[in-house]
Design a protein around this motif. Structure first.
Motif, mmCIF file in Angstrom:
data_model
loop_
_atom_site.group_PDB
_atom_site.id
_atom_site.type_symbol
_atom_site.label_atom_id
_atom_site.label_comp_id
_atom_site.label_asym_id
_atom_site.label_seq_id
_atom_site.Cartn_x
_atom_site.Cartn_y
_atom_site.Cartn_z
ATOM 1 N N UNK A 70 -20.765 -10.029 -25.682
ATOM 2 C CA UNK A 70 -20.548 -11.429 -26.401
ATOM 3 C C UNK A 70 -19.123 -11.929 -26.098
ATOM 4 N N UNK A 71 -18.031 -10.901 -26.141
ATOM 5 C CA UNK A 71 -16.678 -11.409 -25.821
ATOM 6 C C UNK A 71 -16.607 -11.671 -24.176
ATOM 7 N N UNK A 72 -17.072 -11.141 -23.686
ATOM 8 C CA UNK A 72 -17.254 -11.299 -22.142
ATOM 9 C C UNK A 72 -17.727 -12.682 -21.645
ATOM 10 N N UNK A 73 -18.814 -13.106 -22.248
ATOM 11 C CA UNK A 73 -19.276 -14.492 -22.248
ATOM 12 C C UNK A 73 -18.439 -15.463 -22.683
ATOM 13 N N UNK A 74 -17.721 -15.137 -23.760
ATOM 14 C CA UNK A 74 -16.850 -16.087 -24.670
ATOM 15 C C UNK A 74 -15.745 -16.300 -23.429
ATOM 16 N N UNK A 75 -15.267 -15.335 -22.912
ATOM 17 C CA UNK A 75 -14.152 -15.467 -21.933
ATOM 18 C C UNK A 75 -14.869 -16.178 -20.595
ATOM 19 N N UNK A 76 -15.972 -16.042 -20.097
ATOM 20 C CA UNK A 76 -16.607 -16.569 -19.164
ATOM 21 C C UNK A 76 -16.612 -18.177 -19.391
ATOM 22 N N UNK A 77 -17.145 -18.552 -20.585
ATOM 23 C CA UNK A 77 -17.247 -19.765 -21.188
ATOM 24 C C UNK A 77 -15.948 -20.667 -21.071
ATOM 25 N N UNK A 78 -14.869 -19.911 -21.300
ATOM 26 C CA UNK A 78 -13.574 -20.508 -21.423
ATOM 27 C C UNK A 78 -13.208 -20.840 -19.955
ATOM 28 N N UNK A 79 -13.531 -20.166 -18.849
ATOM 29 C CA UNK A 79 -13.133 -20.354 -17.626
ATOM 30 C C UNK A 79 -13.993 -21.390 -17.148
ATOM 31 N N UNK A 80 -15.184 -21.436 -17.450
ATOM 32 C CA UNK A 80 -15.886 -22.631 -16.967
ATOM 33 C C UNK A 80 -15.481 -23.812 -17.438
ATOM 34 N N UNK A 81 -15.121 -23.915 -18.653
ATOM 35 C CA UNK A 81 -14.485 -25.147 -19.356
ATOM 36 C C UNK A 81 -13.132 -25.357 -18.772
ATOM 37 N N UNK A 82 -12.298 -24.500 -18.270
ATOM 38 C CA UNK A 82 -11.090 -24.549 -17.589
ATOM 39 C C UNK A 82 -11.567 -25.250 -16.177
#
Lengths: 341, 195
Positions: A286-298
């Motif tokens: 879950x944490x990994x996907x949260x980080x991925x989501x943040x970078x997609x947002x970036x």
């Protein structure tokens, strides 16, 4: 490897492919929504609640659009272009360690398709093949604007791959391994690489933007100068493949940035929580996907903030700024490692 | 500077352009980029200006010139006498009509002895200028506040009497366009069609 493991890996590969596709599919919607929000409007919200069926509608539209093929196009290469782009984009996710291994019935099930020792090299090899998809597509269209777009794309991707490789070398030096698993394990807890390699992180992120052909590096496609760029002659789902591959690339790039610099599935105080191995693996996922989501947002955030580069500025930036910085980073990292010995 | 010609400023936001060399910090661009990203991020939470069209409509002026209506009189008879002045006044030549003579048993349908058997407006040609309304001596045609609905076929943009004549149970209010000034203008004898 026994038969059970082979079946498990096969299933995992299919699941990861599906997840990448769904994430990419919904990235298109999220991108349009966010673009709206950044511009004080609402974005698509008609298909389904909050517009969640919009990607489906887009997909259906792309499938039903007129299929057009230029008369003088090289038929084989013309079809190969988008397929190659899509294929290569999906390949990258194979070596990413999504989380630690699950323990079911005393057997370890790693959440990673291929734990290979040259993980980073594999990612680079795959990423550098991606340029062929665009180049072949632009060439096969038999259109000078497509060709110009493709030439721009290939020179841009090759230029930025250099700086990207250099920024990775610093990480490899610090970790002492090309294995992505080792790199992630080395960033246990909050010992993330971004604290040790801030310059490397910036260089890598900028290069990742360029490799994905995202704004401000979306020179291969440019309506003002090239009518559209490398995909000028493409229609219906072949065009869809090109556009869709960009979102898959974005997903894989975000995963790579998180893996290399933000600790992958590691999160702060992961040992103090007293979680079992399986729970830890799932929380890590879950944490990994949260980080991925943040970078997609970036990626999206930058796209709707910055304008496109001029082409000579793009090349100048890649060769005269990023590459020297990346090399400097390697040298400084080397000196620090030597002093700590 | 010439005292008689002060510099006119359109806004207070204008900045003097300078070609000075960028400082080292500025050459990195990153601070400027972060500043820009903060600005876009603040817009993420701002009030949205979207108007969700079919449900929500932008307020329009009372005398908005929208879709046409062919009025009936209080007894439900069509007012149009097929004189053709609207078609003559139409600068886009969007109006066509075929006149017919009223039968004895049709007195409850048409107010005048002549009526429009066919009355068509090509909405793709119409420029919604309102000249037809001004030209009409019988106060039969009016522009309303309704909006032309979209369609995917050209044929559907030719509006016949089925779409133009108002139904008696849902009469369309055009009183806002019938101001005293408009009525005065319609009786103005210097206008050719009012003679």
């Amino acid at each position: 490897m026994d038969i059970e493991m082979i079946i498990y890996k096969l299933l995992l590969a299919i699941v990861i492919l599906l997840v990448s596709l769904v994430v990419a599919m919904y990235s298109t919607l999220v991108e349009r929504k966010f673009a709206g929000f950044f511009q004080d409007r609402l974005g698509p919200n008609r298909a389904g609640i909050f517009g969640i069926l919009q990607p489906v509608a887009d997909g259906v539209k792309l499938f039903f659009k007129e299929e057009f093929m230029p008369a003088k196009a090289d038929k084989f290469l013309y079809i190969l272009g988008p397929s190659l782009t899509m294929f290569v984009a999906l390949l990258g996710s194979a070596v990413i360690p999504w989380s630690t291994s699950l323990n079911i019935g005393g057997k370890e099930f790693p959440l990673q398709v291929a734990n290979i020792n040259i993980g980073i090299l594999y990612v680079f090899a795959v990423a550098s093949v991606a340029v062929y998809g665009i180049m072949v597509g632009g060439w096969a269209s038999n259109n000078k604007y497509s060709l110009l777009g493709a030439v721009r794309a290939s020179s841009q991707m090759i230029s930025y791959e250099l700086a990207m490789g250099m920024s990775i070398i610093a990480i490899v030096m610090a970790t002492g391994s090309l294995n992505l698993n080792d790199i992630v394990n080395n960033q246990h807890g909050l010992n993330w690489n971004v604290w040790h390699q801030p310059i490397g992180f910036f260089v890598f992120t900028i290069c990742a933007f360029a490799e994905c052909n995202r704004t401000p590096f979306d020179l291969p496609e440019c309506e003002a100068e090239l009518i559209g760029g490398y995909h000028t002659e493409y229609s219906s789902m072949k065009l869809g493949f090109y556009l869709f591959a960009e979102y898959i690339n974005m997903f894989v790039s975000s995963a790579m940035i998180s893996t290399l610099y933000f600790g992958g599935y590691n999160f702060p105080f992961m040992d103090q929580l007293g979680l079992s191995q399986n729970a830890l693996a799932l929380v890590g996922l879950v944490v990994f996907f949260a980080k991925i989501s943040f970078f997609i947002f970036l990626f999206m955030w930058v796209r709707w903030t910055l304008p496109r580069f001029r082409y000579d500025q793009l090349m100048g930036f890649g060769w005269k700024s990023l590459l020297p910085f990346a090399i400097l980073n390697v040298v400084v990292t080397g000196v620090i490692i030597l002093l700590n010995k | 500077m010439n005292q008689d010609n002060p510099i006119i400023k359109l806004t207070k936001r204008s900045k003097v352009v300078s070609n000075k060399k960028m400082t080292l910090m500025e050459q990195f661009y990153l601070p400027a980029i972060f500043k820009g990203m903060l600005i876009t991020f603040s817009h993420f939470f701002k009030k949205k200006t979207t108007i969700q069209y079919p449900e929500e409509q932008r307020p329009r002026s009372d005398i908005y010139r929208g879709l046409h209506v062919l009025k009936r009189d209080d007894e439900g008879r069509e007012r149009c006498t097929a004189c053709g002045l609207c078609a003559l006044a139409c600068p886009a030549e969007a109006i066509t009509m075929v006149a017919a003579e009223r039968k004895e048993n049709e007195k409850h349908l048409y107010r005048e002895e002549k009526y429009a058997a066919v009355y068509e407006i090509n909405m793709l040609r119409c420029i919604f200028c309102g000249d037809c309304e001004t030209a009409c001596p019988k106060e039969a045609i009016f522009l309303t506040d309704r909006i032309l609905p979209g369609n995917i076929s050209r044929d559907n943009f030719i509006f016949g009497k089925d779409k133009l004549v108002e139904p008696m149970d849902a009469r369309i209010d055009v009183s806002k366009r019938q101001t005293p000034e408009v009525l005065e203008f319609k009786k103005d004898k210097t206008q050719l069609h009012n003679k």
